[in-house]
Scaffold this motif. Structure first.
Motif, PDB file in Angstrom:
ATOM      1  N   ILE A 181       0.831  -1.217   0.000  1.00 34.38           N
ATOM      2  CA  ILE A 181       0.000   0.000   0.000  1.00 34.38           C
ATOM      3  C   ILE A 181       0.859   1.259   0.000  1.00 34.38           C
ATOM      4  N   GLU A 182       2.059   1.179   0.572  1.00 35.84           N
ATOM      5  CA  GLU A 182       2.972   2.329   0.485  1.00 35.84           C
ATOM      6  C   GLU A 182       3.317   2.587  -0.984  1.00 35.84           C
ATOM      7  N   GLN A 183       3.568   1.508  -1.709  1.00 40.49           N
ATOM      8  CA  GLN A 183       3.884   1.610  -3.142  1.00 40.49           C
ATOM      9  C   GLN A 183       2.698   2.183  -3.913  1.00 40.49           C
ATOM     10  N   GLU A 184       1.500   1.666  -3.618  1.00 44.93           N
ATOM     11  CA  GLU A 184       0.290   2.163  -4.276  1.00 44.93           C
ATOM     12  C   GLU A 184       0.112   3.649  -4.012  1.00 44.93           C
ATOM     13  N   LEU A 226      -0.324   6.718  -6.587  1.00 45.67           N
ATOM     14  CA  LEU A 226      -1.600   7.435  -6.595  1.00 45.67           C
ATOM     15  C   LEU A 226      -1.413   8.955  -6.465  1.00 45.67           C
ATOM     16  N   ARG A 227      -0.474   9.358  -5.608  1.00 41.93           N
ATOM     17  CA  ARG A 227      -0.346  10.789  -5.258  1.00 41.93           C
ATOM     18  C   ARG A 227      -0.182  11.699  -6.467  1.00 41.93           C
ATOM     19  N   ARG A 236      -3.486  14.940  -7.168  1.00 36.33           N
ATOM     20  CA  ARG A 236      -2.810  16.012  -6.434  1.00 36.33           C
ATOM     21  C   ARG A 236      -3.817  16.680  -5.504  1.00 36.33           C
ATOM     22  N   GLY A 237      -3.372  16.977  -4.305  1.00 32.51           N
ATOM     23  CA  GLY A 237      -4.269  17.610  -3.340  1.00 32.51           C
ATOM     24  C   GLY A 237      -5.010  16.594  -2.479  1.00 32.51           C
ATOM     25  N   LEU A 238      -4.977  15.312  -2.869  1.00 29.56           N
ATOM     26  CA  LEU A 238      -5.621  14.276  -2.053  1.00 29.56           C
ATOM     27  C   LEU A 238      -4.614  13.736  -1.040  1.00 29.56           C
ATOM     28  N   LYS A 239      -5.015  13.723   0.230  1.00 33.60           N
ATOM     29  CA  LYS A 239      -4.165  13.102   1.256  1.00 33.60           C
ATOM     30  C   LYS A 239      -4.326  11.589   1.152  1.00 33.60           C
ATOM     31  N   VAL A 240      -3.279  10.897   0.733  1.00 30.94           N
ATOM     32  CA  VAL A 240      -3.302   9.433   0.675  1.00 30.94           C
ATOM     33  C   VAL A 240      -2.532   8.934   1.890  1.00 30.94           C
TER      34      VAL A 240
END
Ligand code: AVJ
Length: 326
Positions: free
Chosen positions: A119-122, A126-127, A131-135
């Motif tokens: 999930i760290e890789q995902e 994703l980021r 952009r602007g989404l806190k993942v």
């Protein structure tokens, strides 16, 4: 990985080797013999699962993606602006991406999986696309209670997402326990969006788990390859056969590995005896009706709110809201 199941792994999983050894030995000593399906998803197993999702006979992934694409705007209406989206057992975020593109700005997207590296890789992938989404990935066992990151706790509401019919890998009482726990984690005002495979003609179900190309058989047998490699097992692959069939009474696909002969196999220094025809039960994949999942969810404190299906009604995405008191 869910304690029991999970969604497609993109990478080997990094679970404790001693837990694998203990679970395998306990399962092979038991009568009837069994192995937990979560162990399918090592590196090779994850790749084989990816190939399964592309098989002509294996409808669930295609159906779910189609429902998500077609109904994303309606599903998005259930997710208020500023909510936090929590994905359970996320694996690859392929399905979440479809939702995320349709959603109003979120407080955070929190993918939760027992496989932290994945999930760290995902999140890294994703980021840049959102952009602007806190993942904010969380490494946790989704069958247990776990704390959400602060921005998700601070959001006015939280929406859970549990795609892939991963819920079907649970026994029904475990599915109910999962739903109840999800309610605790998400809290007041929550919504839960679940992808669930539906009961359908038995020929369609049997074909989906007995593909002509033999990929599902390879996926099943890979569990023995993994035991041979990681636990010094002596399974001879050509003496075990993939068996998958729909159990009508229990509304589930069962997968087994059947020993073609009487034999002894060594695993982690222990000798395991097989009778001719004896099987290791490796997976259950429960199928629900809209009503049966609704009843299960109600029992776990959730109120059915919306259902979307494909035209053939092979697969469903079902939304629930948390009942005021449960
Ligand atoms: C990932 C658990 C939903 O049950 O259909 C596919 C796993 N097993 N083919 C399923 C699986 C055999 C899959 N789930």
């Amino acid at each position: 990985m869910v304690a029991l199941a999970r969604s497609p792994r993109g990478q080997p999983n990094f679970e404790d080797a001693s837990a694998f050894r203990a679970d395998v030995l306990a399962g092979l000593r038991a009568a009837p013999k069994r192995l937990p399906p979560k162990y399918f998803y090592d590196g090779v197993g994850s790749l084989l699962f990816e190939r399964i999702t592309e098989l002509p006979e294996y409808y669930p992934t295609r159906c779910e993606m189609q429902i998500l694409r077609k109904h994303a705007p309606d599903i998005a209406k259930l997710v208020p602006q500023g909510a936090a989206l929590v994905e359970f057992g996320s694996g690859s975020s392929k399905k979440a991406r479809i939702l995320l593109r349709a959603l109003r700005p979120l407080a955070a997207y929190v993918p939760v999986d027992i496989c932290g590296e994945m999930i760290e890789q995902e999140a890294l992938e994703l980021r840049p696309d959102f952009r602007g989404l806190k993942v904010l990935p969380v490494t946790a066992d989704i069958t247990q209670n776990f704390p959400l990151p602060q921005p998700a706790r601070a959001a006015p509401v939280r929406v859970g997402f549990f795609p892939g019919s991963t819920i079907g890998n649970f026994e029904p009482h475990e599915a109910a326990a999962f739903l109840r726990n999800a309610g605790c984690i998400l809290g007041a005002g929550a919504t839960l969006i679940v992808g669930v495979d539906l009961i359908k003609p038995v020929e369609v179900l049997n074909a989906a788990y007995n593909d002509a190309a033999g990929i599902t058989a390879k996926f099943n047998l890979n569990l023995l390859v993994r035991i041979n490699r990681e636990l010094g097992g002596t399974f001879k692959l050509d003496t075990f056969e993939h068996h998958a069939f729909y159990n009508r009474e229990r509304h589930r696909i069962e997968m087994h590995l059947a020993s073609l002969k009487r034999q002894k196999v060594k695993v982690a220094g222990e000798t395991i005896d097989f009778r001719a025809g004896e099987t290791i039960h490796t997976e259950n994949s429960y199928k629900y009706s809209i009503e049966s999942l609704g009843a299960l969810a109600r029992g776990a404190g959730w109120q059915p709110a919306a259902v979307w299906t494909d035209e053939r009604q092979y697969f469903s995405i079902q939304a629930f809201t948390l009942a005021a008191q449960s």
